[in-house]
Design an enzyme around this catalytic site. Structure first.
Site, PDB file in Angstrom:
ATOM      1  N   HIS A 358      13.810 112.925 -81.339  1.00  0.00           N
ATOM      2  CA  HIS A 358      13.067 113.993 -82.032  1.00  0.00           C
ATOM      3  C   HIS A 358      13.498 114.149 -83.487  1.00  0.00           C
ATOM      4  CE1 HIS A 358      12.085 114.711 -77.897  1.00  0.00           C
ATOM      5  NE2 HIS A 358      13.317 115.082 -77.616  1.00  0.00           N
ATOM      6  N   CYS A 359      13.827 113.035 -84.130  1.00  0.00           N
ATOM      7  CA  CYS A 359      14.282 113.071 -85.536  1.00  0.00           C
ATOM      8  C   CYS A 359      15.500 113.972 -85.698  1.00  0.00           C
ATOM      9  CB  CYS A 359      13.170 113.537 -86.479  1.00  0.00           C
ATOM     10  SG  CYS A 359      11.793 112.417 -86.563  1.00  0.00           S
ATOM     11  N   CYS A 360      16.367 113.984 -84.692  1.00  0.00           N
ATOM     12  CA  CYS A 360      17.582 114.807 -84.740  1.00  0.00           C
ATOM     13  C   CYS A 360      18.768 113.970 -84.282  1.00  0.00           C
ATOM     14  CB  CYS A 360      17.424 116.037 -83.841  1.00  0.00           C
ATOM     15  SG  CYS A 360      16.222 117.208 -84.458  1.00  0.00           S
TER      16      CYS A 360
END
Ligand SMILES: Cc1ncc(COP(=O)(O)O)c(C=O)c1O
Length: 402
Positions: A358-360
């Site tokens: 999740h782009c984390c």
């Protein structure tokens, strides 16, 4: 009694007749009204804005300005500057690249935040424009004002805060943090990608300095969004434009130029006019439903998800139930890769969820979740039946690997 009846709006989203859409934290669906507003603009007043004298140009300019005012009202920020951007990422970059930094400045970021609210600030450090970054831990899924306050130093110039986590779905206490910032003369940049779609906002009351959001997560068109700048921001804190060129200029003489004041400074080149008009229609659509209804509905569905998923043996839920929530829940199924869970949910029951990091990445590394999580995110058009189907199908998946 449900707080709001999603059935009343589902026919505006034709694809919902065919599937269960629970990937709203990535991108929401657009209702017919938003698509029609864009088509009308294309058919009837396709022209550039702020440039032509002819009728179509005047119509387009009027609609574009009206869209800006609609968004300003929607965000509770009519007194501020609202520039259209292509998304949250661009808005964060305008602030990061546009502020006049001192070499001694430090910035606070939050571990759980999206790469779009980390990298623009990390880059300043990598380019030696600031002294460094202080990262607030948030592995438990929430961030408190005290957590942030304890990271403040005398050189903290800005706090870049995700208003809600796109992994945990928890909402940060932005007003409390803004008060600390005001008190200590620190700038507050809020990444509102996940809150503009879900919460009734009043940016002037919250007291942040900058607010970034994306249209595609709030029923609006892809490639639209905005940057709001508080009227209290002055001097070196007013970001310089990221791009220069036509539309943002007041006068050019020799090789020097001056820019227009107001939002147009940040909108060099031809803007996405039908997109802005569609985004304003999305804001009107949400306003008609009532943002308090949207917020309560999404949070209720999130709690239903947490309770149902947490009861399944082998399922781990990462979203804390007792925190203020948008509609997003992250979980994993023991011994099944999140991508496999997502694939099976689609194949078996037509349920669309997101899987992965999740782009984390910093958060996923800290949680030792090499495959990331499965993320189900509800919105105004989701029903309790959608959630129950997600829970039942996840139970089936978990049962298969026992
Ligand atoms: C919290 C958060 N910030 C920023 C972004 C980036 O949004 P965009 O890709 O629209 O710029 C996202 C998108 O998922 C997000 O969830």
């Amino acid at each position: 009694m449900p707080l709001f009846d999603p059935e009343s709006i589902r026919s505006d989203f034709p694809v919902l007749a065919k599937l269960i859409y629970l990937d709203n934290a990535a991108t929401s669906l657009s209702p017919r009204q938003v698509i029609e507003a864009q088509v009308t603009a294309e058919y009837h007043y396709r022209a550039n804005v702020g440039r032509g004298i002819h009728r179509l140009s005047r119509m387009a300019t009027h609609q574009y300005q009206e869209a800006r005012e609609t968004l300003g009202r929607f965000l509770g920020g009519e007194k501020g500057t609202l520039a259209f951007t292509k998304n949250t990422t661009e808005a964060a970059n305008i602030v990061a690249r546009g502020i006049h930094w001192n070499k001694t400045d430090r910035i606070i970021t939050i571990l759980q935040d999206h790469h779009s609210n980390l990298l623009p600030w990390y880059r300043l450090k990598n380019d030696h424009l600031i002294d460094g970054i202080d990262v607030v831990d948030s592995t438990a899924g929430t961030v408190s004002a005290e957590d942030i306050e304890s990271c403040i130093t005398k050189n903290t110039r800005l706090i870049a805060l995700g208003h809600a986590s796109n992994v945990f779905g928890t909402i940060a206490p932005a007003k409390e943090i803004a008060e600390i910032c005001k008190d200590k003369n620190i700038l507050l940049h809020l990444d509102g990608a996940q809150t503009a779609p879900h919460l009734p906002l009043n940016l002037e009351q919250i007291g942040c300095d900058y607010f970034a959001f994306s249209g595609h997560k709030m029923l609006g068109p892809m490639g639209t969004g905005g940057l709001w700048i508080s009227p209290d921001v002055t001097g070196d804190d007013v970001p310089a434009p990221l791009c220069t060129g036509g539309g943002m200029v007041q006068s050019v003489s020799g090789t020097t130029f001056t820019t227009v004041s107001g939002p147009g400074r940040y909108e060099a080149g031809t803007p996405n006019v039908p997109g802005a008009i569609g985004l304003a229609e999305a804001a009107r659509y949400l306003t008609n439903i009532g943002m308090k209804n949207v917020a309560d509905h999404s949070a209720a569905l999130a709690r239903r998800m947490i309770r149902g998923l947490a009861e399944i043996p082998g399922v781990r839920v990462y979203t804390p139930e007792d925190a203020p929530l948008i509609g997003t829940v992250s979980f994993t199924v023991d011994n099944v890769h999140p991508h496999e869970v997502a694939y099976f949910l689609d194949e078996a029951a037509g349920i669309m969820v997101r899987s992965g990091e999740h782009c984390c990445q910093p958060l996923m590394h800290a949680l030792c979740l090499t495959g990331g999580t499965v993320r189900a995110s509800a919105y105004c058009y989701n029903t309790r039946d959608d959630i129950d189907m997600l829970i039942a199908t996840t139970e089936e998946i978990a049962g298969m690997v026992k």
